[in-house]
Enzyme design. Structure first.
Site, PDB file in Angstrom:
ATOM      1  N   LYS A  25      22.534  15.711 -14.879  1.00 20.18           N
ATOM      2  CA  LYS A  25      22.061  14.636 -15.765  1.00 20.18           C
ATOM      3  C   LYS A  25      20.582  14.811 -16.086  1.00 20.18           C
ATOM      4  CE  LYS A  25      21.010  10.394 -13.860  1.00 20.18           C
ATOM      5  NZ  LYS A  25      19.655   9.953 -14.204  1.00 20.18           N
ATOM      6  N   ASN A  26      19.789  15.047 -15.042  1.00 26.82           N
ATOM      7  CA  ASN A  26      18.339  15.031 -15.243  1.00 26.82           C
ATOM      8  C   ASN A  26      17.786  16.339 -15.814  1.00 26.82           C
ATOM      9  OD1 ASN A  26      18.373  12.421 -14.449  1.00 26.82           O
ATOM     10  ND2 ASN A  26      17.618  12.788 -12.366  1.00 26.82           N
ATOM     11  N   CYS A 119      16.951   2.131 -14.214  1.00 25.91           N
ATOM     12  CA  CYS A 119      17.155   1.697 -12.831  1.00 25.91           C
ATOM     13  C   CYS A 119      15.963   0.918 -12.318  1.00 25.91           C
ATOM     14  CB  CYS A 119      17.362   2.914 -11.924  1.00 25.91           C
ATOM     15  SG  CYS A 119      18.944   3.678 -12.152  1.00 25.91           S
ATOM     16  N   ARG A 124       7.810   0.815 -12.608  1.00 24.03           N
ATOM     17  CA  ARG A 124       7.888   2.183 -13.144  1.00 24.03           C
ATOM     18  C   ARG A 124       7.023   2.232 -14.400  1.00 24.03           C
ATOM     19  NH1 ARG A 124      13.937   4.443 -12.989  1.00 24.03           N
ATOM     20  NH2 ARG A 124      12.900   6.453 -12.940  1.00 24.03           N
ATOM     21  N   ASP A 309      16.606  10.627  -4.814  1.00 22.39           N
ATOM     22  CA  ASP A 309      17.913  10.249  -5.363  1.00 22.39           C
ATOM     23  C   ASP A 309      19.043  10.389  -4.344  1.00 22.39           C
ATOM     24  OD1 ASP A 309      16.779   9.610  -7.764  1.00 22.39           O
ATOM     25  OD2 ASP A 309      17.281  11.500  -8.746  1.00 22.39           O
ATOM     26  N   ARG A 402      26.760   5.903 -15.025  1.00 22.25           N
ATOM     27  CA  ARG A 402      25.583   6.450 -15.716  1.00 22.25           C
ATOM     28  C   ARG A 402      25.280   7.869 -15.239  1.00 22.25           C
ATOM     29  NH1 ARG A 402      20.329   3.074 -15.513  1.00 22.25           N
ATOM     30  NH2 ARG A 402      19.723   5.104 -16.295  1.00 22.25           N
TER      31      ARG A 402
END
Ligand code: EPU
Length: 423
Positions: A25-26, A119, A124, A309, A402
């Site tokens: 994903k990232n 999230c 952030r 994570d 997600r």
């Protein structure tokens, strides 16, 4: 909204079979964001079918980009995309929308965006982005939570020093700097494999980038055009790590395929030191649950340290080790917010402050109805439910979706009973 019903194994270690890892994903998110600066049709493979990719696709479409996706393939053509305003609603649901700020600014000399959501992991901020673009000659204005950056004569060359190592800031500036007027030196960069993958994609498009994967990256101006061959997204190390932890909790013999074990050294070393047997091959790993687990003092860290994570899934594992363990979350200031629910399941955890928790094990866990607060804590609750006694309902499936493709099917293929239900 969907939930997952999980039939707990009550401590039985009987999961077996093979499970495959999707594209990261990232890595896919920044690479999709970078396509805005690339001429021609970009072909990507191993693109994960997850909700965050749908959001990124919609954001790009809102900017005028053509995206088609089929199975694991994506085709992206920026064409003559002209829009300079990021969709506020989509940006609120995806922190990674900030990756587009650099691409839009570099392409159009102006970008308007809302404070990104996503999230809830504590505050952030986007200060590194604002300060960095100012250092490259952009002007910043704000109206409430709507921000505009403009650089009428384009971004200048120069130097950006990141006060904090930030994955998406490093990626955003690396992408945008390909269009700056002169070389840009980025210092104190994040070194995550996803940063390196983004650089590899840009290089495949003709970018000249040195140092990705080290703290200092130098980006030279270049014209970017679509690579002749399709570009493959690297394997998701967080998904692979999640399956490793599941195997350590309840595996008889679990094989994880399509993985990049070299991106998981901190995780493999941590698990091994807890007594988890792991067989590492070139692109796969085999794991099983040991009879007893040793405690561990875990500290999350930027890559190559232990990834934040995987902190929540790892905490579930630490509830099953014999003795006192601790978790020190150093990256985010709100990422222990799921622990109260684990305590409700029977875990013995004391949270000392927003960064530190002490876990006493081993404790049996009991099934509960709980809602995950974010992608990774949601996955951690699935793992807790997997080893608990009884049937748990894990809500907020859309948050888990997600980041994890077909997670219910994948866990099911290892022998866990997981059912997706509405509400
Ligand atoms: N930070 C600032 N100012 C900024 C940017 C970041 O203070 O302008 C702080 C953050 O608040 C945090 C620290 O810097 O305390 C590091 O955060 P970073 O910017 O590296 O996080 P990110 O780039 O927003 C990415 C991943 C996250 C992952 C973190 C850390 C993507 C799309 N997201 O986020 O992934 O947790 O790096 O490794 O790459 C997830 O996949 O579930 C996820 C949250």
């Amino acid at each position: 909204m969907d939930s997952f019903l999980v039939q707990g194994l009550a401590g039985r270690k009987e999961l077996s079979g093979s499970v495959s890892v999707e594209g990261a994903k990232n890595a896919a998110l920044p690479i999709m964001a970078a396509t805005l600066l690339v001429e021609g049709d970009v072909q990507l493979t191993n693109v994960p079918a997850i909700a965050d990719m749908v959001s990124m696709t919609r954001l790009l479409e809102g900017l005028g980009v053509f995206v088609t996706r089929k199975n694991g393939d994506a085709s992206v053509r920026a064409g003559d995309a002209r829009e300079t305003v990021l969709d506020a609603k989509l940006a609120k649901s995806l922190r990674a929308s900030v990756l587009l700020v650099g691409s839009v600014l570099a392409r159009h000399s102006s970008v308007t965006f809302s404070h990104p959501g996503g999230c809830v992991l504590g505050t952030r901020p986007v200060d590194l982005f604002i300060e960095g673009f100012q250092a490259l000659g952009a002007t910043f204005t704000e109206e409430g939570e709507t921000y505009t950056l403009t650089a009428p004569s384009g971004l200048s060359g120069g130097e950006v020093f990141f006060r904090l190592m930030s994955v998406t800031a490093t990626e955003t500036f690396m992408i945008a700097a390909t269009k700056a007027a002169a070389p840009v030196t980025l210092k104190n960069c994040a070194m995550e494999p996803e940063v390196v993958a983004t650089a590899e994609f840009l290089k495949a498009c003709g970018a000249r980038i040195e140092g990705a994967g080290t703290p200092t990256i130098v980006v030279h101006p270049a014209h970017l055009s679509a690579p002749k061959e399709s570009f493959r997204i690297i394997a998701d190390r967080i998904e692979a790590g999640s399956f490793l932890i599941l195997g350590a909790l309840a595996g008889k013999d679990v094989e994880i395929t399509g993985a990049e074990p070299e991106h998981l050294e901190a995780v493999i070393t941590s698990l091994t030191s807890m007594g988890v047997p792991i067989e590492v091959r070139a692109k796969s790993m085999r794991v099983s649950a040991p009879p007893t687990l040793k405690p561990l003092h875990l500290r999350t860290h930027e890559y190559p340290g232990f990834p934040t994570d995987l902190q929540a899934p790892m905490t579930v594992l630490l509830t099953q080790s014999e003795g006192e363990s601790s978790v020190w979350e150093t990256v985010f200031d709100g990422r222990l917010n799921y622990i109260a629910e684990l305590e409700r399941m029977g875990a013995d955890i004391q949270v000392w402050n927003p960064h530190k928790a002490v876990i006493k094990g081993k404790t049996a866990l009991k099934a509960r109805d709980i809602d995950g607060p974010d992608i990774r804590a949601g996955l951690a609750f699935l793992l807790a439910a997997a080893i608990a006694e009884g049937e748990s309902r894990i809500g907020n499936a859309h948050l888990i979706d997600r980041g994890y493709e077909r997670i219910d099917e994948k866990l099911g293929s290892l022998g866990l009973s997981v059912k997706r239900v509405s509400a």
